[in-house]
Write a protein that holds these residues in place. Structure first.
Motif, PDB file in Angstrom:
ATOM      1  N   TYR A  41      22.052 -17.068   2.726  1.00 56.85           N
ATOM      2  CA  TYR A  41      21.319 -18.394   3.280  1.00 56.85           C
ATOM      3  C   TYR A  41      22.219 -19.514   3.698  1.00 56.85           C
ATOM      4  CZ  TYR A  41      17.655 -15.812   0.760  1.00 56.85           C
ATOM      5  OH  TYR A  41      16.808 -14.693   0.497  1.00 56.85           O
ATOM      6  N   HIS A  42      23.368 -19.433   3.344  1.00 55.93           N
ATOM      7  CA  HIS A  42      24.366 -20.420   3.624  1.00 55.93           C
ATOM      8  C   HIS A  42      25.081 -20.596   4.916  1.00 55.93           C
ATOM      9  CE1 HIS A  42      24.426 -22.074  -0.980  1.00 55.93           C
ATOM     10  NE2 HIS A  42      23.256 -22.279  -0.059  1.00 55.93           N
ATOM     11  N   ALA A  69      26.398 -20.763  -5.863  1.00 55.20           N
ATOM     12  CA  ALA A  69      25.579 -19.798  -5.007  1.00 55.20           C
ATOM     13  C   ALA A  69      25.499 -18.428  -5.171  1.00 55.20           C
ATOM     14  CB  ALA A  69      25.888 -20.547  -3.678  1.00 55.20           C
ATOM     15  N   GLN A  70      26.634 -18.078  -5.731  1.00 50.52           N
ATOM     16  CA  GLN A  70      26.989 -16.457  -5.866  1.00 50.52           C
ATOM     17  C   GLN A  70      26.262 -16.191  -7.084  1.00 50.52           C
ATOM     18  OE1 GLN A  70      28.873 -14.869  -8.631  1.00 50.52           O
ATOM     19  NE2 GLN A  70      28.532 -12.944  -7.605  1.00 50.52           N
ATOM     20  N   LEU A  71      26.117 -16.857  -8.108  1.00 50.25           N
ATOM     21  CA  LEU A  71      25.322 -16.402  -9.233  1.00 50.25           C
ATOM     22  C   LEU A  71      23.485 -16.461  -8.913  1.00 50.25           C
ATOM     23  CD1 LEU A  71      27.110 -18.352 -12.032  1.00 50.25           C
ATOM     24  CD2 LEU A  71      27.277 -16.133 -11.806  1.00 50.25           C
ATOM     25  N   ARG A  72      23.483 -17.052  -7.938  1.00 48.58           N
ATOM     26  CA  ARG A  72      22.052 -16.875  -7.468  1.00 48.58           C
ATOM     27  C   ARG A  72      21.605 -16.140  -6.362  1.00 48.58           C
ATOM     28  NH1 ARG A  72      23.753 -21.053 -10.220  1.00 48.58           N
ATOM     29  NH2 ARG A  72      22.306 -22.369 -11.663  1.00 48.58           N
ATOM     30  N   GLY A  73      22.457 -15.812  -5.843  1.00 48.76           N
ATOM     31  CA  GLY A  73      22.535 -14.889  -4.421  1.00 48.76           C
ATOM     32  C   GLY A  73      22.222 -15.267  -3.251  1.00 48.76           C
ATOM     33  N   LEU A 128      35.266 -28.946  -6.391  1.00 47.26           N
ATOM     34  CA  LEU A 128      33.715 -28.974  -6.225  1.00 47.26           C
ATOM     35  C   LEU A 128      33.459 -27.882  -5.465  1.00 47.26           C
ATOM     36  CD1 LEU A 128      33.305 -32.612  -5.125  1.00 47.26           C
ATOM     37  CD2 LEU A 128      32.236 -31.576  -7.227  1.00 47.26           C
ATOM     38  N   SER A 129      34.311 -27.430  -4.366  1.00 46.25           N
ATOM     39  CA  SER A 129      34.108 -26.168  -3.570  1.00 46.25           C
ATOM     40  C   SER A 129      33.975 -24.756  -4.402  1.00 46.25           C
ATOM     41  CB  SER A 129      35.079 -26.019  -2.511  1.00 46.25           C
ATOM     42  OG  SER A 129      35.075 -24.858  -1.961  1.00 46.25           O
ATOM     43  N   ASP A 130      34.674 -24.775  -5.280  1.00 50.25           N
ATOM     44  CA  ASP A 130      34.860 -23.459  -6.205  1.00 50.25           C
ATOM     45  C   ASP A 130      33.629 -23.542  -6.948  1.00 50.25           C
ATOM     46  OD1 ASP A 130      37.413 -23.021  -5.288  1.00 50.25           O
ATOM     47  OD2 ASP A 130      38.242 -23.652  -7.355  1.00 50.25           O
ATOM     48  N   ARG A 131      33.027 -24.587  -7.469  1.00 48.90           N
ATOM     49  CA  ARG A 131      31.915 -24.546  -8.371  1.00 48.90           C
ATOM     50  C   ARG A 131      30.606 -24.502  -7.517  1.00 48.90           C
ATOM     51  NH1 ARG A 131      32.313 -29.122 -13.019  1.00 48.90           N
ATOM     52  NH2 ARG A 131      30.344 -28.003 -13.514  1.00 48.90           N
ATOM     53  N   LEU A 132      30.570 -25.161  -6.428  1.00 45.78           N
ATOM     54  CA  LEU A 132      29.526 -24.704  -5.427  1.00 45.78           C
ATOM     55  C   LEU A 132      29.253 -23.288  -5.187  1.00 45.78           C
ATOM     56  CD1 LEU A 132      29.875 -27.774  -3.038  1.00 45.78           C
ATOM     57  CD2 LEU A 132      27.717 -27.257  -4.575  1.00 45.78           C
ATOM     58  N   ALA A 133      30.558 -22.696  -4.643  1.00 42.71           N
ATOM     59  CA  ALA A 133      30.598 -21.368  -4.514  1.00 42.71           C
ATOM     60  C   ALA A 133      30.008 -20.359  -5.657  1.00 42.71           C
ATOM     61  CB  ALA A 133      32.093 -20.806  -4.037  1.00 42.71           C
ATOM     62  N   GLU A 134      30.428 -20.774  -6.749  1.00 40.84           N
ATOM     63  CA  GLU A 134      30.064 -20.020  -8.034  1.00 40.84           C
ATOM     64  C   GLU A 134      28.702 -20.087  -8.161  1.00 40.84           C
ATOM     65  OE1 GLU A 134      31.090 -19.479 -12.705  1.00 40.84           O
ATOM     66  OE2 GLU A 134      31.662 -21.408 -11.641  1.00 40.84           O
TER      67      GLU A 134
END
Length: 127
Positions: free
Chosen positions: A36-37, A28-32, A20-26
């Motif tokens: 904000y986090h 957020a990263q893809l959307r820049g 879940l952490s990896d997918r959340l990071a990806e």
């Protein structure tokens, strides 16, 4: 990821906090969105989601385990809000550099020491 590919008793994939952490990071990263986090922003978002979760139960009174009187739409809404809370909690732990899974296991051990099993406790759970 070993255990993240095992099926649970309901036939769904058992998902790890790390996945879940990896997918959340990806995500957020893809959307820049990383900028904000911050811990503060994620905490405020988490509190907002807990509020939305609370609203689901606000006027229902006591609710039976398993939600037998809930519609599938109500259960789906609950799943979505619980997921929002979980996802923000994972992100908050990540940006704070904490291992949420290990912290939870440590807390369970601390709680077991703080609240030891007694004969009264054992008797009430076996009845």
């Amino acid at each position: 990821m070993g255990s993240s590919h095992e099926l649970t008793r309901n036939g769904h994939k058992d998902v790890s906090l790390q996945e879940l952490s990896d997918r959340l990071a990806e995500f957020a990263q893809l959307r820049g969105w990383e900028e904000y986090h911050s811990p503060r922003n994620l905490l405020l978002a988490l509190v907002g989601e807990v509020g939305e979760l609370s609203e689901i139960f606000q006027w229902k009174g006591e609710v039976a385990r398993g939600l037998p009187n809930w519609t599938s739409d109500e259960k789906e809404h609950l799943e979505e809000e619980l997921s929002d809370v979980l996802l923000y909690l994972i992100q908050l732990a990540d940006v704070c550099g904490l291992d949420l899974g290990q912290a939870a296991l440590t807390k369970i051990v601390k709680n077991a020491r703080k609240y030891p099993v007694t004969n009264k406790t054992t008797a009430s759970t076996t009845n």
